[in-house]
Design a protein around this motif. Structure first.
Motif, PDB file in Angstrom:
ATOM      1  N   LYS A 190       1.117  -1.279  -0.214  1.00 53.87           N
ATOM      2  CA  LYS A 190       0.170  -0.232  -0.201  1.00 53.87           C
ATOM      3  C   LYS A 190       1.039   1.260  -0.054  1.00 53.87           C
ATOM      4  N   HIS A 191       1.745   1.466   0.417  1.00 55.16           N
ATOM      5  CA  HIS A 191       2.899   2.187   1.339  1.00 55.16           C
ATOM      6  C   HIS A 191       3.586   2.503  -0.394  1.00 55.16           C
ATOM      7  N   ARG A 192       4.138   1.442  -1.316  1.00 56.39           N
ATOM      8  CA  ARG A 192       4.585   1.776  -2.203  1.00 56.39           C
ATOM      9  C   ARG A 192       3.744   2.475  -3.269  1.00 56.39           C
ATOM     10  N   SER A 193       2.166   2.019  -3.423  1.00 55.89           N
ATOM     11  CA  SER A 193       1.713   2.294  -4.432  1.00 55.89           C
ATOM     12  C   SER A 193       1.055   3.503  -4.416  1.00 55.89           C
ATOM     13  N   ASN A 194       1.229   4.262  -3.169  1.00 55.20           N
ATOM     14  CA  ASN A 194       1.118   5.837  -2.650  1.00 55.20           C
ATOM     15  C   ASN A 194       2.201   6.370  -2.962  1.00 55.20           C
ATOM     16  N   ILE A 195       3.600   5.956  -2.830  1.00 60.10           N
ATOM     17  CA  ILE A 195       4.587   6.268  -3.234  1.00 60.10           C
ATOM     18  C   ILE A 195       4.597   5.955  -4.279  1.00 60.10           C
ATOM     19  N   VAL A 196       4.476   5.628  -5.155  1.00 63.14           N
ATOM     20  CA  VAL A 196       4.821   5.529  -7.029  1.00 63.14           C
ATOM     21  C   VAL A 196       3.888   7.008  -7.051  1.00 63.14           C
ATOM     22  N   ALA A 197       2.314   7.124  -6.550  1.00 62.49           N
ATOM     23  CA  ALA A 197       1.324   8.169  -7.066  1.00 62.49           C
ATOM     24  C   ALA A 197       1.925   9.536  -6.867  1.00 62.49           C
ATOM     25  N   LYS A 198       2.615   9.374  -5.440  1.00 61.61           N
ATOM     26  CA  LYS A 198       3.333  10.765  -5.415  1.00 61.61           C
ATOM     27  C   LYS A 198       4.489  11.237  -6.098  1.00 61.61           C
ATOM     28  N   LEU A 199       5.070  10.145  -6.645  1.00 61.79           N
ATOM     29  CA  LEU A 199       5.847  10.225  -7.538  1.00 61.79           C
ATOM     30  C   LEU A 199       5.980  10.858  -8.904  1.00 61.79           C
ATOM     31  N   GLY A 200       4.736  10.234  -9.663  1.00 57.30           N
ATOM     32  CA  GLY A 200       4.457  10.378 -10.507  1.00 57.30           C
ATOM     33  C   GLY A 200       4.905   9.212 -11.618  1.00 57.30           C
ATOM     34  N   LEU A 201       5.219   8.190 -10.924  1.00 61.86           N
ATOM     35  CA  LEU A 201       5.729   7.090 -11.967  1.00 61.86           C
ATOM     36  C   LEU A 201       4.800   5.615 -12.382  1.00 61.86           C
ATOM     37  N   ASN A 202       5.374   4.994 -13.050  1.00 61.94           N
ATOM     38  CA  ASN A 202       3.989   4.327 -13.782  1.00 61.94           C
ATOM     39  C   ASN A 202       4.118   3.125 -13.042  1.00 61.94           C
ATOM     40  N   ASN A 203       3.255   1.944 -13.073  1.00 57.59           N
ATOM     41  CA  ASN A 203       3.294   1.461 -12.484  1.00 57.59           C
ATOM     42  C   ASN A 203       3.570  -0.204 -12.686  1.00 57.59           C
ATOM     43  N   LYS A 204       5.147   0.097 -13.661  1.00 60.31           N
ATOM     44  CA  LYS A 204       5.884  -1.006 -13.589  1.00 60.31           C
ATOM     45  C   LYS A 204       6.356  -1.465 -12.733  1.00 60.31           C
ATOM     46  N   PRO A 205       6.978  -2.790 -12.070  1.00 53.74           N
ATOM     47  CA  PRO A 205       7.839  -3.474 -10.898  1.00 53.74           C
ATOM     48  C   PRO A 205       8.845  -2.488 -10.409  1.00 53.74           C
ATOM     49  N   THR A 206       9.504  -1.714 -12.035  1.00 52.36           N
ATOM     50  CA  THR A 206      11.069  -1.771 -12.119  1.00 52.36           C
ATOM     51  C   THR A 206      11.067  -0.608 -11.677  1.00 52.36           C
ATOM     52  N   ALA A 207      10.177   0.256 -11.582  1.00 46.57           N
ATOM     53  CA  ALA A 207       9.900   2.226 -12.002  1.00 46.57           C
ATOM     54  C   ALA A 207      10.800   2.683 -10.202  1.00 46.57           C
ATOM     55  N   LEU A 208       9.769   2.240  -9.641  1.00 41.85           N
ATOM     56  CA  LEU A 208      10.093   2.548  -8.133  1.00 41.85           C
ATOM     57  C   LEU A 208      12.138   2.026  -7.721  1.00 41.85           C
ATOM     58  N   VAL A 209      12.047   0.608  -8.614  1.00 38.70           N
ATOM     59  CA  VAL A 209      13.480  -0.046  -7.783  1.00 38.70           C
ATOM     60  C   VAL A 209      13.922   1.514  -8.715  1.00 38.70           C
ATOM     61  N   VAL A 210      14.736   1.938  -9.244  1.00 41.04           N
ATOM     62  CA  VAL A 210      15.523   2.568 -10.386  1.00 41.04           C
ATOM     63  C   VAL A 210      15.707   4.328 -10.173  1.00 41.04           C
ATOM     64  N   TRP A 211      14.206   4.128  -9.662  1.00 39.60           N
ATOM     65  CA  TRP A 211      13.727   5.490  -8.818  1.00 39.60           C
ATOM     66  C   TRP A 211      14.703   6.075  -7.620  1.00 39.60           C
ATOM     67  N   ALA A 212      14.120   4.971  -6.931  1.00 40.66           N
ATOM     68  CA  ALA A 212      15.245   5.068  -5.530  1.00 40.66           C
ATOM     69  C   ALA A 212      16.512   4.455  -5.111  1.00 40.66           C
ATOM     70  N   ASN A 213      17.638   3.670  -6.760  1.00 42.33           N
ATOM     71  CA  ASN A 213      18.645   4.282  -6.653  1.00 42.33           C
ATOM     72  C   ASN A 213      19.136   5.246  -7.075  1.00 42.33           C
ATOM     73  N   LEU A 214      18.412   5.589  -8.412  1.00 44.64           N
ATOM     74  CA  LEU A 214      18.549   6.955  -8.188  1.00 44.64           C
ATOM     75  C   LEU A 214      19.388   8.261  -7.531  1.00 44.64           C
ATOM     76  N   ASN A 215      17.894   8.303  -6.736  1.00 43.82           N
ATOM     77  CA  ASN A 215      18.009   9.291  -5.593  1.00 43.82           C
ATOM     78  C   ASN A 215      18.267   8.728  -4.085  1.00 43.82           C
ATOM     79  N   LYS A 216      19.015   7.798  -4.456  1.00 40.66           N
ATOM     80  CA  LYS A 216      19.394   7.188  -2.863  1.00 40.66           C
ATOM     81  C   LYS A 216      20.145   8.691  -2.133  1.00 40.66           C
ATOM     82  N   ALA A 217      21.021   8.875  -2.526  1.00 40.28           N
ATOM     83  CA  ALA A 217      21.569  10.573  -1.754  1.00 40.28           C
ATOM     84  C   ALA A 217      20.451  11.309  -0.986  1.00 40.28           C
ATOM     85  N   TYR A 218      19.730  11.274  -0.689  1.00 41.49           N
ATOM     86  CA  TYR A 218      18.838  12.213  -0.472  1.00 41.49           C
ATOM     87  C   TYR A 218      17.884  11.791   0.019  1.00 41.49           C
ATOM     88  N   PHE A 219      17.971  10.212   0.779  1.00 39.76           N
ATOM     89  CA  PHE A 219      17.003   9.580   1.940  1.00 39.76           C
ATOM     90  C   PHE A 219      18.150   8.067   2.401  1.00 39.76           C
TER      91      PHE A 219
END
Length: 210
Positions: free
Chosen positions: A181-210
């Protein structure tokens, strides 16, 4: 290790090198191509588990093939290989839900790990390119990250470590359903597509911020 693969690259030595190497490692190479149209036709016809594609090819690029696979609901997992360290194609790869993004100079060293993770539903991206892009975009805080709650930031930090929903649930002592449920909310807030890879890639690219 009989994973079925199609390989495409317009550089003959790279194409032959990857084909020979993966064949020697026991992978099932269904076909190879030197241009994008031929590669896409092979994917549609042969339905390989994995397609390893050069980003820049005649007639159809690896990114265009990834987009077509996504649009047409093909199950083949796309891995892109490139010489370029550029933000734009990387962002497009994220958008099209690719499962791998590897620099060509590290292809032989990393390709088996990349294929293994892709088959298990986990994307793999060269540390060299993620480190480079993190450094080059360090001053550009990602849009909408401030909309995430503390709980969501904890979860996305664990996702950046390539942990599954079950791994995250175990570490935070919550249910998998709550994680999803949290993952779905995060994807919606960030405006990502629903592909399972999308959030993982975004997280890896922006890991310096969290």
């Amino acid at each position: 290790m009989n994973t079925s693969i199609v390989i495409a690259d317009d550089h003959p030595l790279m194409l032959r090198g990857l084909t020979d190497f993966l064949t020697s490692r026991g992978f099932n190479i269904l076909g190879s191509a030197a241009d994008g149209n031929t590669a896409y036709n092979l994917i549609v016809k042969l339905k390989p588990e994995i397609a390893i594609l050069d980003i820049r090819m005649p007639h159809k690029t690896g990114l265009e093939i990834a987009e077509a696979c996504q649009k047409n609901g093909l199950s083949t997992k796309v891995i892109l290989i490139t010489f370029d360290k550029e933000e734009e194609p990387y962002d497009q790869a994220l958008k099209f839900g690719v499962y791998g993004y590897i620099l060509k100079e590290f292809a032989i060293e990393e390709i088996e790990t990349c294929i293994s993770q892709a088959i298990n539903g986990k994307p793999y991206f060269s540390n060299e390119i993620t480190s480079y892009l993190n450094a080059s975009t360090l001053e550009k805080k990602p849009e909408k990250i401030d909309t995430l709650t503390k709980s969501e930031l904890k979860i996305i930090k664990l996702i950046s470590e390539n942990k599954t929903s079950q791994d995250v649930a175990d570490e935070l002592s919550i249910s998998v359903r709550t994680v999803d449920k949290h993952r779905s909310n995060i994807v919606a807030k960030l405006g990502l597509n629903n592909k399972p890879t999308a959030l993982v890639v975004w997280a890896n690219l922006n890991k310096a911020y969290f």
